[in-house]
Scaffold this motif. Structure first.
Motif, PDB file in Angstrom:
ATOM      1  N   ASN A  19      -5.729  -2.120   2.875  1.00  0.00           N
ATOM      2  CA  ASN A  19      -5.627  -0.765   3.402  1.00  0.00           C
ATOM      3  C   ASN A  19      -5.347  -0.810   4.897  1.00  0.00           C
ATOM      4  O   ASN A  19      -6.151  -1.331   5.668  1.00  0.00           O
ATOM      5  CB  ASN A  19      -6.933  -0.007   3.146  1.00  0.00           C
ATOM      6  CG  ASN A  19      -6.753   1.496   3.215  1.00  0.00           C
ATOM      7  OD1 ASN A  19      -5.702   1.991   3.596  1.00  0.00           O
ATOM      8  ND2 ASN A  19      -7.788   2.230   2.843  1.00  0.00           N
ATOM      9  N   SER A  45      -4.325   6.336   6.496  1.00  0.00           N
ATOM     10  CA  SER A  45      -5.486   6.965   5.863  1.00  0.00           C
ATOM     11  C   SER A  45      -6.640   7.120   6.847  1.00  0.00           C
ATOM     12  O   SER A  45      -7.392   8.091   6.775  1.00  0.00           O
ATOM     13  CB  SER A  45      -5.929   6.188   4.627  1.00  0.00           C
ATOM     14  OG  SER A  45      -6.244   4.856   4.948  1.00  0.00           O
ATOM     15  N   GLU A  46      -6.771   6.180   7.788  1.00  0.00           N
ATOM     16  CA  GLU A  46      -7.817   6.315   8.800  1.00  0.00           C
ATOM     17  C   GLU A  46      -7.393   5.683  10.116  1.00  0.00           C
ATOM     18  O   GLU A  46      -6.699   4.666  10.147  1.00  0.00           O
ATOM     19  CB  GLU A  46      -9.120   5.648   8.354  1.00  0.00           C
ATOM     20  CG  GLU A  46     -10.288   6.588   8.211  1.00  0.00           C
ATOM     21  CD  GLU A  46     -10.359   7.179   6.824  1.00  0.00           C
ATOM     22  OE1 GLU A  46     -11.006   8.230   6.665  1.00  0.00           O
ATOM     23  OE2 GLU A  46      -9.777   6.599   5.912  1.00  0.00           O
ATOM     24  N   THR A  63      -9.039  10.857   9.497  1.00  0.00           N
ATOM     25  CA  THR A  63      -7.838  10.861   8.665  1.00  0.00           C
ATOM     26  C   THR A  63      -6.780  11.669   9.428  1.00  0.00           C
ATOM     27  O   THR A  63      -7.059  12.216  10.506  1.00  0.00           O
ATOM     28  CB  THR A  63      -8.098  11.522   7.296  1.00  0.00           C
ATOM     29  OG1 THR A  63      -8.118  12.948   7.458  1.00  0.00           O
ATOM     30  CG2 THR A  63      -9.414  11.051   6.689  1.00  0.00           C
ATOM     31  N   CYS A  71     -16.220   5.257   7.207  1.00  0.00           N
ATOM     32  CA  CYS A  71     -15.009   4.616   6.701  1.00  0.00           C
ATOM     33  C   CYS A  71     -15.181   3.109   6.771  1.00  0.00           C
ATOM     34  O   CYS A  71     -15.344   2.545   7.855  1.00  0.00           O
ATOM     35  CB  CYS A  71     -13.781   5.041   7.499  1.00  0.00           C
ATOM     36  SG  CYS A  71     -12.280   4.208   6.937  1.00  0.00           S
ATOM     37  N   THR A 193      -8.494  11.265  -2.821  1.00  0.00           N
ATOM     38  CA  THR A 193      -9.108  12.191  -1.876  1.00  0.00           C
ATOM     39  C   THR A 193      -8.093  13.160  -1.277  1.00  0.00           C
ATOM     40  O   THR A 193      -7.856  13.153  -0.062  1.00  0.00           O
ATOM     41  CB  THR A 193      -9.888  11.430  -0.784  1.00  0.00           C
ATOM     42  OG1 THR A 193     -10.439  12.365   0.147  1.00  0.00           O
ATOM     43  CG2 THR A 193      -9.012  10.409  -0.057  1.00  0.00           C
ATOM     44  N   ILE A 198      -5.243  12.607   1.696  1.00  0.00           N
ATOM     45  CA  ILE A 198      -4.804  11.306   1.189  1.00  0.00           C
ATOM     46  C   ILE A 198      -4.925  11.347  -0.333  1.00  0.00           C
ATOM     47  O   ILE A 198      -6.036  11.370  -0.859  1.00  0.00           O
ATOM     48  CB  ILE A 198      -5.683  10.160   1.730  1.00  0.00           C
ATOM     49  CG1 ILE A 198      -5.786  10.219   3.251  1.00  0.00           C
ATOM     50  CG2 ILE A 198      -5.151   8.798   1.283  1.00  0.00           C
ATOM     51  CD1 ILE A 198      -7.033   9.575   3.788  1.00  0.00           C
ATOM     52  N   ASP A 201      -6.337   6.574  -1.718  1.00  0.00           N
ATOM     53  CA  ASP A 201      -6.633   5.631  -0.642  1.00  0.00           C
ATOM     54  C   ASP A 201      -6.484   4.205  -1.182  1.00  0.00           C
ATOM     55  O   ASP A 201      -7.016   3.899  -2.254  1.00  0.00           O
ATOM     56  CB  ASP A 201      -8.061   5.861  -0.149  1.00  0.00           C
ATOM     57  CG  ASP A 201      -8.346   5.155   1.156  1.00  0.00           C
ATOM     58  OD1 ASP A 201      -7.451   5.115   2.017  1.00  0.00           O
ATOM     59  OD2 ASP A 201      -9.468   4.647   1.318  1.00  0.00           O
ATOM     60  N   THR A 204     -11.128   1.435  -0.311  1.00  0.00           N
ATOM     61  CA  THR A 204     -12.110   2.329   0.296  1.00  0.00           C
ATOM     62  C   THR A 204     -13.464   1.636   0.392  1.00  0.00           C
ATOM     63  O   THR A 204     -14.252   1.638  -0.560  1.00  0.00           O
ATOM     64  CB  THR A 204     -12.235   3.626  -0.535  1.00  0.00           C
ATOM     65  OG1 THR A 204     -10.933   4.073  -0.895  1.00  0.00           O
ATOM     66  CG2 THR A 204     -12.961   4.702   0.249  1.00  0.00           C
ATOM     67  N   SER A 230      -5.244  -0.010  -6.347  1.00  0.00           N
ATOM     68  CA  SER A 230      -4.116   0.751  -5.827  1.00  0.00           C
ATOM     69  C   SER A 230      -2.873  -0.138  -5.849  1.00  0.00           C
ATOM     70  O   SER A 230      -2.944  -1.324  -6.214  1.00  0.00           O
ATOM     71  CB  SER A 230      -4.402   1.189  -4.392  1.00  0.00           C
ATOM     72  OG  SER A 230      -4.514   0.043  -3.551  1.00  0.00           O
TER      73      SER A 230
END
Length: 262
Positions: A19, A45-46, A63, A71, A193, A198, A201, A204, A230
């Motif tokens: 991620n 995403s973050e 985000t 996170c 989410t 998003i 994700d 996570t 994912s």
């Protein structure tokens, strides 16, 4: 005004996996609007921001649309930056979030271990309105502090889920964790989410504060291996410590840059 920014792939040992998170070390806090605009511009995403505070670091996560309470992957990315690029001395980093309290990250070779508060999940009645956003019916549903946890029969179900994000977005929560027992690891998961902008994700870390307690009880073991399924995939090691959860992963630096703020 200029500021260094890093982009790190978290919960992976290779680029373009795991991620991606942006990390912005700051000398002092910018305004909330500036922090949110930077995260929106990054469109990851973050984005994590931290400020040194004595022997610890104050940390916040955004985000592209909202600030979040916790996170995992952006905290892992921040620790990777501190250990490898911002001259942090020692093998432990102490962090503090006004939303999640004290957090630590410990370095063991190229593995970084997050120590986060464990989520308290409660089983709910499985009603159709809860799972109407999925093409496969879960066998159980739980609710934690911010997320729903849907449990499915097997790993194939998790891979074959085709979520309706408009329906999922109607639920009052941060997001939906879906999980099942794994075929090569203890458990697998995905995380949706749309409430935070998003749809899915990639990996996570914070979801594993719910997943680790659940699977520790189900499998009667405290040390667990996990994969988030994912497209980018991520690999994690978890340890359930009653009120805390250890979440371990690796990371790779993708990019270093400079933000120019007027």
């Amino acid at each position: 005004m200029t500021n260094t920014i890093y982009q790190v792939d978290a919960f992976t040992n290779s680029l373009f996996g795991g991620n991606p998170a942006a990390v912005c070390p700051l000398d002092k806090w910018l305004s909330d609007d500036q922090l949110q605009n930077i995260a929106m511009e990054n469109n990851l995403s973050e984005t994590a921001f931290y400020v040194r505070d004595g022997n610890r670091y104050l940390i916040r996560w955004f985000t592209p649309e909202v600030e979040v309470d916790l996170c995992g992957h952006a905290t892992l990315a921040s620790a990777f930056v501190l250990f490898n690029h911002e001259n942090h001395l020692g093998d432990t980093i102490e962090l503090f979030s006004e939303r999640s309290g004290n957090l630590t990250v410990t370095k063991h070779g190229d593995w970084l271990t997050l120590n986060f508060p464990s989520d308290d999940i409660k089983q709910l009645e499985l009603t159709e309105n809860l799972y109407s956003g999925f093409n496969i019916r879960p066998k159980a549903v739980y609710k934690g502090k911010t997320d729903y946890l849907f449990v499915f029969d097997n790993e194939t179900d998790i891979k074959n889920l085709n979520p309706d994000f408009a329906e999922i977005g109607k639920l009052d929560c941060r997001g939906i964790i879906v999980t099942a027992k794994g075929s090569t690891v203890d458990f697998v998961s995905r995380f949706f989410t749309p409430q935070c902008g998003i749809n899915e994700d990639p990996v996570t870390g914070s979801a594993h504060t719910s997943l680790a307690p659940y699977w520790a009880e189900q499998l009667n073991k405290t040390s667990l291996t996990a994969m988030q399924l994912s497209e980018r995939e991520g690999y994690l090691k978890c340890k359930h410590l009653e009120s805390r959860v250890e979440i371990s992963g690796q990371a790779k630096l993708y990019m270093t840059g400079t933000i120019i703020l007027e």
